[in-house]
Design a protein around this motif. Structure first.
Motif, short mmCIF file in Angstrom:
data_model
loop_
_atom_site.label_atom_id
_atom_site.label_comp_id
_atom_site.label_asym_id
_atom_site.label_seq_id
_atom_site.Cartn_x
_atom_site.Cartn_y
_atom_site.Cartn_z
N VAL A 240 0.84 -1.20 0.00
CA VAL A 240 0.00 0.00 0.00
C VAL A 240 0.87 1.25 0.00
CG1 VAL A 240 -1.59 1.38 1.40
CG2 VAL A 240 -2.04 -1.04 1.04
N ARG A 241 1.90 1.26 0.86
CA ARG A 241 2.77 2.44 0.92
C ARG A 241 3.47 2.67 -0.42
NH1 ARG A 241 3.72 0.25 6.13
NH2 ARG A 241 5.63 -0.81 5.45
N THR A 242 3.93 1.59 -1.06
CA THR A 242 4.57 1.71 -2.38
C THR A 242 3.58 2.24 -3.40
OG1 THR A 242 6.08 -0.12 -1.87
CG2 THR A 242 5.76 0.45 -4.19
N ALA A 243 2.35 1.69 -3.37
CA ALA A 243 1.32 2.13 -4.33
C ALA A 243 0.94 3.58 -4.09
CB ALA A 243 0.10 1.22 -4.22
N GLU A 244 0.86 4.00 -2.84
CA GLU A 244 0.55 5.40 -2.54
C GLU A 244 1.64 6.32 -3.09
OE1 GLU A 244 -1.96 5.03 1.66
OE2 GLU A 244 0.23 5.18 1.68
N GLY A 245 2.91 5.90 -2.95
CA GLY A 245 4.02 6.69 -3.50
C GLY A 245 3.95 6.78 -5.01
N GLU A 246 3.56 5.68 -5.68
CA GLU A 246 3.45 5.68 -7.14
C GLU A 246 2.31 6.60 -7.58
OE1 GLU A 246 4.09 4.68 -11.16
OE2 GLU A 246 5.33 4.66 -9.34
N VAL A 247 1.19 6.61 -6.86
CA VAL A 247 0.08 7.51 -7.20
C VAL A 247 0.54 8.96 -7.08
CG1 VAL A 247 -2.17 8.37 -6.43
CG2 VAL A 247 -1.77 5.91 -6.65
N LEU A 304 -1.81 7.33 -14.19
CA LEU A 304 -2.36 7.66 -12.88
C LEU A 304 -3.48 6.69 -12.50
CD1 LEU A 304 -2.56 9.45 -10.39
CD2 LEU A 304 -4.00 11.03 -11.71
N GLU A 305 -4.36 6.39 -13.45
CA GLU A 305 -5.46 5.46 -13.17
C GLU A 305 -4.92 4.07 -12.84
OE1 GLU A 305 -8.58 6.15 -12.71
OE2 GLU A 305 -8.07 8.26 -13.03
N GLU A 306 -3.87 3.65 -13.59
CA GLU A 306 -3.28 2.34 -13.30
C GLU A 306 -2.68 2.33 -11.90
OE1 GLU A 306 -0.49 1.79 -16.41
OE2 GLU A 306 -1.97 1.12 -17.89
N ALA A 307 -2.04 3.42 -11.51
CA ALA A 307 -1.46 3.50 -10.16
C ALA A 307 -2.55 3.46 -9.10
CB ALA A 307 -0.62 4.77 -10.02
N ARG A 308 -3.66 4.13 -9.37
CA ARG A 308 -4.77 4.13 -8.42
C ARG A 308 -5.39 2.73 -8.30
NH1 ARG A 308 -7.45 9.89 -10.32
NH2 ARG A 308 -6.30 11.22 -8.82
N GLU A 309 -5.48 2.02 -9.41
CA GLU A 309 -6.01 0.66 -9.39
C GLU A 309 -5.11 -0.25 -8.56
OE1 GLU A 309 -6.52 -0.67 -13.35
OE2 GLU A 309 -8.15 0.74 -13.82
N ARG A 310 -3.79 -0.10 -8.72
CA ARG A 310 -2.86 -0.91 -7.94
C ARG A 310 -2.99 -0.56 -6.45
NH1 ARG A 310 0.50 0.04 -12.49
NH2 ARG A 310 1.48 1.83 -11.49
N LEU A 311 -3.23 0.70 -6.13
CA LEU A 311 -3.42 1.11 -4.75
C LEU A 311 -4.70 0.49 -4.19
CD1 LEU A 311 -2.80 2.75 -2.23
CD2 LEU A 311 -3.88 4.74 -3.32
N THR A 312 -5.77 0.51 -4.97
CA THR A 312 -7.03 -0.08 -4.51
C THR A 312 -6.87 -1.56 -4.22
OG1 THR A 312 -8.34 1.54 -5.75
CG2 THR A 312 -9.44 -0.51 -5.10
N GLU A 313 -6.18 -2.28 -5.15
CA GLU A 313 -5.94 -3.71 -4.94
C GLU A 313 -5.11 -3.94 -3.69
OE1 GLU A 313 -4.09 -5.13 -8.45
OE2 GLU A 313 -5.88 -4.91 -9.71
N ALA A 314 -4.12 -3.09 -3.47
CA ALA A 314 -3.27 -3.23 -2.29
C ALA A 314 -4.07 -2.97 -1.01
CB ALA A 314 -2.07 -2.28 -2.37
N GLU A 315 -4.94 -1.97 -1.05
CA GLU A 315 -5.74 -1.64 0.14
C GLU A 315 -6.72 -2.75 0.47
OE1 GLU A 315 -5.87 3.25 -0.02
OE2 GLU A 315 -7.37 2.07 -1.13
#
Length: 537
Positions: A240-247, A304-315
């Protein structure tokens, strides 16, 4: 791995439309499996479907071998006897008829080769600490814990290939729990047990976690499961932290790209206005800039949308289980004020003021129970010693302040009414919005608050009963709780402990859960004994 129980795309819902299981797939291997999950996730429903107690709306269940099932609440009503609960009454009747000289063929057919049925039944009852329980005793006279152990004895007599147990340690005293643990550890067939009892779950070979409509199987016992889950959650939180940084990085790059494109458009427009380039060239540059801007904007937006999707999956991989927020009435009871005086009958043949109980402890026998504010009394004692009877006597006798009683069997609500209507029945002056706000703290939100109580799981029923009890008008200054941690998941037990620890009224709590009692700041420990009566230890 071969599986003894296979659940294939099973769905189940109640007649009112409440869906419990939705296209669930699960498989249980040989050995002992602990089935866990938050309250209301569908554990008990799944066991009932496997046992054939409920028919799935769709899908199928395949079981290798005969199925034995111990329900969460053993029926105690009617004139059924211990023999009936053991399912041996027919054979006993045939045996007694033959012994009395009736040699009709039907008796021999009913009995079969089971000539020692009574001896075997007696041996199982004795092994489970029920040597004082006769075969002809009515089930209605048993305590909750005794009824569970008799029902367990029935399964041990039948020896099914697959045994399903639903919260079997509910209401059991410490000795009965130890006997249950021994029976589970020695079980030779397939066993699936729904429980929140840590000691019991440490005896299993694998953990099946029912969460978000899916079953995930983990090898090992509860301690192994928690260790693995902790590692998974730590990894999920890092993701999640990595995905948040990517977003954040993609957001910055999108802003920077837009800034650069805006600067290029401004420069092109300024060059045209200053007549540095012909109009046709300027228009071409403008068109090219717009096309380029659109491509860049689309590219960065996609990233950006792909990064947000990865964040959602991580969350989603990080667990965030909802917990009840128990808020007890803030009614303070003055210290020393007498809230209850209940005369007690001395036990037959034991008028002594001091008695010796089973473990050799010397205790002071009470001739009356006096409760003063804001005492916190723990009521201990073996199954069948009369703890529940004592709590009911307090309710019937009445106290000097408002009293509320949470019974062991949670049978004070109307099954046909919704959760909302049950609470409104005890709090008629409260508005519907106020009632729904209170219920939301017990995780009954929206349509869940409109469910009929009869469709609730054991844990959900507890929450609904507790919500009704604490919403009652007038609010209780004396709370009587009978085995309040039955059916609760671990997080809910923690929430209940914290709430009761902050309660400023008086408490009388009957429980075998010593770790739970120790969190409540108990001021007096009372013991109910079959022979010595009520004593203070």
């Amino acid at each position: 791995m071969s599986f003894s129980i296979v659940v294939d795309h099973v769905s189940f819902g109640w007649p009112d439309g409440t869906k419990v299981l939705d296209r669930l797939d699960a498989a249980f291997p040989a050995g002992r499996t602990g089935l866990i999950g938050v309250n209301g996730s569908g554990k008990s429903t799944l066991l009932k479907v496997i046992a054939g107690e409920l028919a799935p709306g769709s899908g199928s269940v395949s079981v290798t071998g005969e199925v034995g099932y111990l329900p969460q609440n053993v029926p105690l009503e009617g004139g059924r006897t211990v023999s009936d609960l053991l399912e041996i009454s027919g054979k006993r009747a045939a045996l007694h008829a033959i012994e009395g000289g009736d040699v009709a063929e039907e008796h021999f057919t009913a009995l079969g080769d089971d000539w020692d049925v009574e001896e075997r039944a007696r041996a199982e009852l004795d092994r489970l600490g029920l040597d004082h329980v006769g075969l002809d005793r009515t089930v209605a006279t048993l305590s909750g814990g005794e009824a569970v152990m008799v029902a367990l004895a029935a399964q041990l007599l039948k020896r099914p290939g697959v045994l399903l147990l639903d919260e079997p340690t509910n209401n059991l005293d410490l000795d009965a729990r130890r006997r249950l643990y021994a029976a589970v550890a020695a079980w030779p067939g397939v066993l699936v047990v729904v429980s929140h009892d840590r000691a019991l779950l440490d005896l299993v070979d694998q953990i099946a976690d029912l969460r978000d409509g899916a079953v995930h199987l983990y090898g090992g016992n509860l301690a192994d499961y928690e260790e693995r889950l902790a590692a998974e959650q730590e990894a999920a939180e890092r993701t999640v932290r990595t995905a948040e940084g990517e977003v954040r990085r993609q957001q910055r790059e999108l802003i920077e790209a837009r800034t650069k494109l805006d600067r290029r458009r401004r420069n092109a427009r300024k060059a045209f206005e200053n007549k540095k380039v012909p109009k046709i060239v300027a228009n071409g540059l403008k068109m090219k800039a717009q096309v380029s801007a659109g491509k860049h904007r689309a590219l960065h937006q996609e990233r950006l949308e792909e990064a947000r999707e990865r964040l959602t999956e991580a969350e989603l991989a990080v667990r965030d289980d909802a917990e009840i927020r128990v808020e007890l009435p803030g009614t303070a009871v003055p210290a020393g004020r007498t809230l209850l005086t209940l005369p007690l009958d001395p036990p037959p043949g034991r008028p002594d003021e001091v008695a010796e109980v089973a473990d050799g402890e010397r205790v002071k026998v009470l001739d009356r129970l006096v409760v003063r504010g804001p005492e916190r009394i723990a009521l201990l004692g073996p199954n069948g010693s009369g703890k529940t009877t004592l709590l009911r006597r307090i309710v019937e006798h009445g106290a000097h302040v408002p009293v509320r009683y949470l019974p062991q069997r949670l049978d004070v609500l109307d099954d046909a009414l919704s959760v909302v209507d049950n609470v409104r029945a005890v709090a008629p002056s409260a508005s519907v919005n106020d009632v729904r706000a209170r219920l939301a703290r017990f995780l009954f939100r929206g349509e869940r608050a409109d469910q009929p109580v009869g469709t609730l799981s054991g844990g959900e029923r507890f929450r609904a009963t507790l919500a009704a009890l604490l919403s009652a008008d007038p609010p209780p200054q004396l709370l009587l709780l009978d085995e309040p941690t039955n059916n609760l998941d671990m997080s809910s037990v923690r929430q209940l402990s914290q709430a009761l620890a902050a309660y400023r009224g008086a408490l009388v709590v009957a429980s075998h859960d010593l770790p739970f009692l120790e969190t409540l700041g108990i001021t007096r420990w009372l013991r109910q004994d079959r022979d010595a009566g009520l004593a203070e230890s």
